[in-house]
Design an enzyme around this catalytic site. Structure first.
Site, short mmCIF file in Angstrom:
data_model
loop_
_atom_site.label_atom_id
_atom_site.label_comp_id
_atom_site.label_asym_id
_atom_site.label_seq_id
_atom_site.Cartn_x
_atom_site.Cartn_y
_atom_site.Cartn_z
N ASP A 49 0.83 -1.21 0.00
CA ASP A 49 0.00 0.00 0.00
C ASP A 49 0.86 1.26 0.00
O ASP A 49 1.54 1.56 0.98
CB ASP A 49 -0.90 0.02 1.25
CG ASP A 49 -1.84 1.21 1.25
OD1 ASP A 49 -2.94 1.07 0.68
OD2 ASP A 49 -1.47 2.27 1.79
N TYR A 54 3.03 9.79 -0.51
CA TYR A 54 4.12 9.25 0.33
C TYR A 54 5.49 9.51 -0.31
O TYR A 54 6.51 9.35 0.36
CB TYR A 54 3.96 7.74 0.57
CG TYR A 54 2.66 7.32 1.24
CD1 TYR A 54 1.85 8.26 1.87
CD2 TYR A 54 2.25 6.00 1.24
CE1 TYR A 54 0.65 7.88 2.46
CE2 TYR A 54 1.05 5.62 1.83
CZ TYR A 54 0.25 6.56 2.45
OH TYR A 54 -0.93 6.18 3.02
N LYS A 79 -2.60 5.82 -4.44
CA LYS A 79 -3.70 6.77 -4.19
C LYS A 79 -3.44 8.11 -4.87
O LYS A 79 -2.28 8.56 -4.92
CB LYS A 79 -3.86 7.01 -2.67
CG LYS A 79 -3.82 5.72 -1.85
CD LYS A 79 -4.06 5.95 -0.36
CE LYS A 79 -3.73 4.71 0.43
NZ LYS A 79 -2.31 4.58 0.82
N HIS A 112 -7.47 9.53 -2.15
CA HIS A 112 -6.86 9.53 -0.82
C HIS A 112 -7.77 10.15 0.24
O HIS A 112 -7.89 9.62 1.35
CB HIS A 112 -5.51 10.24 -0.88
CG HIS A 112 -4.52 9.76 0.12
ND1 HIS A 112 -3.17 9.70 -0.11
CD2 HIS A 112 -4.68 9.31 1.39
CE1 HIS A 112 -2.56 9.22 0.96
NE2 HIS A 112 -3.45 8.98 1.88
#
Ligand code: NDP
Length: 276
Positions: A49, A54, A79, A112
């Protein structure tokens, strides 16, 4: 009985999604993420994930290629960032993620956060991405019941997954119920309360009965509730610890003990007031 790290749920469109995955928030790109994903895949995790936000998609893609596993052996989630959603750059955001990951498709693409005024239009673009075949499943993240109801009135496809903060202190029974009724798979993020589970005495107590840690009983409780989960760690021993949950089954009374720990307590932002 859930017996193995590769045990999967079947999403509404028939796609199989492993029940236990590996989370990567706050793991820097490059060596840290490459090492962590490598250890996770070695330990048997088959759901990874990540997210555009990120900043580690490049390393994630690299680590998967380096593992020697075939692409179809790994269930890969990413996402759409809030910045791309706000700017209406949905397709561009998606394609940039594919390019950074170095893949032709993802297994699951998520919105997200439900950016107010945007998230329904964004979902319609995710529907197009789904129809193009470049995301095997699409879903949302941080959607409360009212966001899902809003989508249900205006969209064609029901999200296959809703990834939300979920752990013993935050259980949101109405959301669990709503998702179960509509075959929306709930996926628990921050399942370990970002490390906080070790400070909950009841979890340690249940753990002692089974020779398991608070993290392990928490993850097992989540799986037995039919929820998918994605604990994160950058330490090899914890990556192994969090995967070592397939040799025991929590009894009903212990499930109930953990059910009673709900305090509607968040460790992260609230979906109605986030500023991310
Ligand atoms: P987790 O609940 O998974 O907790 C991670 C923290 O717990 C880290 O500090 C880790 O430390 C520590 N930890 C890991 N294993 C253990 C253990 N066995 N015992 C004690 N401490 C442990 O939090 P996250 O917020 O990272 O959530 C998991 C994943 O969910 C994220 O990585 C991300 O993929 C996703 N997520 C999604 C969000 C969304 O908006 N959709 C928001 C937040 C997360 P260490 O790494 O040092 O071992």
């Amino acid at each position: 009985m859930i017996k193995s790290i590769t045990d999967a749920v079947t999403l509404a469109n028939g796609v199989e999604m492993p029940r236990l995955g590996f989370g990567l928030a706050d793991v820097p790109d490059g060596d840290p993420v490459i090492r962590a994903v490598g250890w996770a895949l070695e330990a048997g995790y088959r759901l990874i994930d990540t997210a555009a936000a990120y900043g580690n998609e490049r390393g994630v893609g690299w680590a998967i290629r380096r593992s020697g596993l075939r692409r179809e052996e790994v269930f890969l989630t990413t996402k759409l960032s809030n910045a791309d959603q706000r700017a209406g750059r949905v397709v561009e955001g998606f394609e940039t993620s594919l390019a950074r990951l170095g893949v032709e498709y993802v297994d699951l693409y998520l919105i997200h956060w439900p950016v107010p005024g945007k998230y329904v239009e964004t979902w319609k673009t995710l529907e197009q991405i789904y129809h193009s075949g470049r995301a095997r499943a699409i879903g949302v993240s941080n959607y409360l019941v009212h966001h899902l109801q809003d989508l249900a009135q205006r969209a064609e496809i029901v999200p296959m997954v809703n990834q939300v903060e979920f752990h013993p202190r935050l259980q949101n029974p109405p959301l669990q119920h709503y998702c179960r009724e509509r075959h929306i798979q709930l996926e628990a993020y921050s399942p370990l309360m970002r490390g906080g589970v070790v400070e909950v005495p009841e979890l340690a107590e249940v753990g002692r009965k089974y020779g398991k840690t608070p993290a392990q009983v928490t993850l097992r409780w989540i799986l037995q509730k039919g929820v998918v989960t994605i604990p994160k760690s950058v330490h090899r021993e914890r990556i192994l610890e969090n995967a070592n949950i397939f040799d025991f089954e929590l009894a009903e009374e212990d499930m109930a003990t953990i059910d009673r720990l709900d305090q509607d307590l968040r460790t992260g932002a609230h979906p109605d007031t986030f500023d991310l």
